[in-house]
Design a protein around this motif. Sequence first.
Motif, short mmCIF file in Angstrom:
data_model
loop_
_atom_site.label_atom_id
_atom_site.label_comp_id
_atom_site.label_asym_id
_atom_site.label_seq_id
_atom_site.Cartn_x
_atom_site.Cartn_y
_atom_site.Cartn_z
N UNK A 310 17.86 -3.64 -77.02
CA UNK A 310 16.64 -3.06 -76.47
C UNK A 310 16.96 -1.95 -75.47
N UNK A 311 16.10 -0.97 -75.42
CA UNK A 311 16.15 0.04 -74.37
C UNK A 311 14.73 0.44 -74.02
N UNK A 312 14.54 0.88 -72.79
CA UNK A 312 13.22 1.28 -72.30
C UNK A 312 13.28 2.75 -71.92
N UNK A 313 12.37 3.53 -72.47
CA UNK A 313 12.35 4.98 -72.27
C UNK A 313 11.05 5.37 -71.57
N UNK A 314 11.18 6.19 -70.52
CA UNK A 314 10.00 6.76 -69.87
C UNK A 314 9.70 8.10 -70.52
N UNK A 315 8.59 8.18 -71.21
CA UNK A 315 8.21 9.42 -71.89
C UNK A 315 6.79 9.32 -72.39
N UNK A 316 6.13 10.44 -72.49
CA UNK A 316 4.85 10.48 -73.20
C UNK A 316 5.12 10.22 -74.66
N UNK A 317 4.30 9.39 -75.27
CA UNK A 317 4.56 8.99 -76.65
C UNK A 317 4.52 10.19 -77.58
N UNK A 318 3.58 11.11 -77.40
CA UNK A 318 3.51 12.25 -78.31
C UNK A 318 4.79 13.08 -78.26
N UNK A 319 5.33 13.30 -77.05
CA UNK A 319 6.56 14.07 -76.93
C UNK A 319 7.76 13.31 -77.48
N UNK A 320 7.79 12.02 -77.24
CA UNK A 320 8.90 11.21 -77.74
C UNK A 320 8.93 11.23 -79.27
N UNK A 321 7.79 11.02 -79.89
CA UNK A 321 7.75 10.98 -81.36
C UNK A 321 8.08 12.35 -81.93
N UNK A 322 7.62 13.40 -81.27
CA UNK A 322 7.94 14.76 -81.74
C UNK A 322 9.45 15.01 -81.67
N UNK A 323 10.09 14.50 -80.63
CA UNK A 323 11.53 14.70 -80.51
C UNK A 323 12.30 13.96 -81.59
N UNK A 324 11.78 12.82 -82.03
CA UNK A 324 12.43 12.09 -83.13
C UNK A 324 12.44 12.95 -84.38
N UNK A 325 11.32 13.62 -84.64
CA UNK A 325 11.23 14.45 -85.84
C UNK A 325 12.25 15.56 -85.89
N UNK A 326 12.82 15.92 -84.71
CA UNK A 326 13.82 16.98 -84.66
C UNK A 326 15.25 16.43 -84.80
#
Length: 416
Positions: A310-326
Motif C-alpha cells: 500500500x501507498x498513500x498519495x496526496x493529489x487531486x484525483x483528476x490530476x493523478x489519473x491524468x498522469x497515469x495516462x502519460x
Amino acid sequence: MADAPDIVDLTITNVAHGGVFVARHEGRVVFVPDTLPGETVRARLVDTRKKSFWRAEALEVLDASADRVDHVWSASAIDRDPADRAGGAEFGHIALPRQRTLKADVLSDALVRFGGLDADSPFVRTVVEPTAGDDDGNGLHWRTRVSLHVDGEGRVGPYAARSHRVITVEDLPLATSEVAAAAPLRERLDGATTVDVVLSADGVLVAVDGAARTGAVHERVGERTFSLEPLGFWQVHREAAVLLSSAVSSAVDAGRFDPAAPNLDLYGGVGLFAATLADRFGRGVRVTTVEAESSATDHAAENLSDVVGARAVTARVDRFVRSIGAERDVARYRAATIVLDPPRSGAGTAVVGELAALQPAQIIYVACDPVALARDTKALRASGYELDSLRAFDLFPHTHHVEAVAAFTRTGDRPS
C-alpha cells in the motif's frame, strides 16, 4: 382555494431528486417539499421566475397520504411556519418503508433519464436496503457527526430548510444520544459561527469554529482501527463504514482481481476501502489510495502501514489519473481494480473518461447522489463498460439521501 393569488391547492404526483415532490399548476411543474405523492396540499408559491418550473412551500395538508406520519422532529413539522422549519430531516413525515421506495424511485428515474439504462433493466428496480438497527429505532439516533450554526445573537441550531437562517431547537433526534447530549443547543456562543459535535471511538468532542483538541481520533471497523483528524471526513451513520466496507468487498469480483496489479482507491480519505481490499485479498496486495487532503493521506499511510503493497498519495484525483495516462507502461492497469468514492457531485466526465481509457478490469463506484452516479454510469457505458451490480442503502433515514455501490466491468469481458 384561498383568495390570495400566491396560495394554491396542489395535488402531488411523484417525487423528484433533492427531497422535493412534484405537482402541476396551470400546466407548469411545481416543486413542493414536506409532501407525499397522492396528497392534496395548500401551498404558497415562492419562486415563479423560471418558465420551466416553479417552487412552492406546503402550508397545510388537505388530503393526506396513508404513508404520512407525525414528523419525527417537531422542529421540522408542517404545522410550523415554513421559514421556521429546521432543515436536515426532509423525509421525517414519511413512514420509513415508504421513504425507501421513494429513494428507489429517484435512483431508478436517474438511471433511466441520465444513465441511459432501459426501463426494464433489473438495476432500475434496485431496492434500497435498510441499515441494521434502524427499523427497531424508527430510523433515529444514527448521526455520529452534527454540524450546527450560530447566529448573530449567539444562538445555536441548524439552518432552516433551504436557507441560512439559524433555527433554535430543543432536540436532535437523528443524532446519537451521545452527540445530542453534548450539543450546546441552549448555550449562547457570542462571536462564534459554527459548532461541530463528533462521536468517535474515543468519545465525543465539541468544536467551535473548527477548533478541536489536537491529535487524532479513532474509528473501529472490524478488527481495524483508523486514525483521522477530529473534524476529518468519516461516514456519518454509526453503521456506515462497516456496511460500505462489506458492500465494496462483495462488489469486487475475485476472478477479476489481481493483487499484484496497480489497484487504486480514489478519493480514498483515510484508506477505508484500500484496507477493505487488503483485508479480503491479503496484506501483500498492491493498492494506492489517492486523496487531495494531505492530513487524510498522512492518516491513510498510518492506517495502511501493515499492508505491504500500500501507498498513500496526496493529489487531486483528476490530476493523478491524468498522469497515469502519460505513463509508458499504462497497459498494466488493464488488470487493476479501481474503487472510487467521489464527492456528491460525482467523479465527472473527465475523470471517468481517463479511468475508462486505462481499461481496468473492474471499477467499483461508491455514490452518495443518484443523478451523479447516473451521469457517470452513462459516461462509463459510452467508454466500454457496463453496470454489473448495484446495491443501494438507506444510510440517511428521514432525509432524501441514499448511498449506492455499483460495479462496472469491460463490455468485452462479460460472459456471452
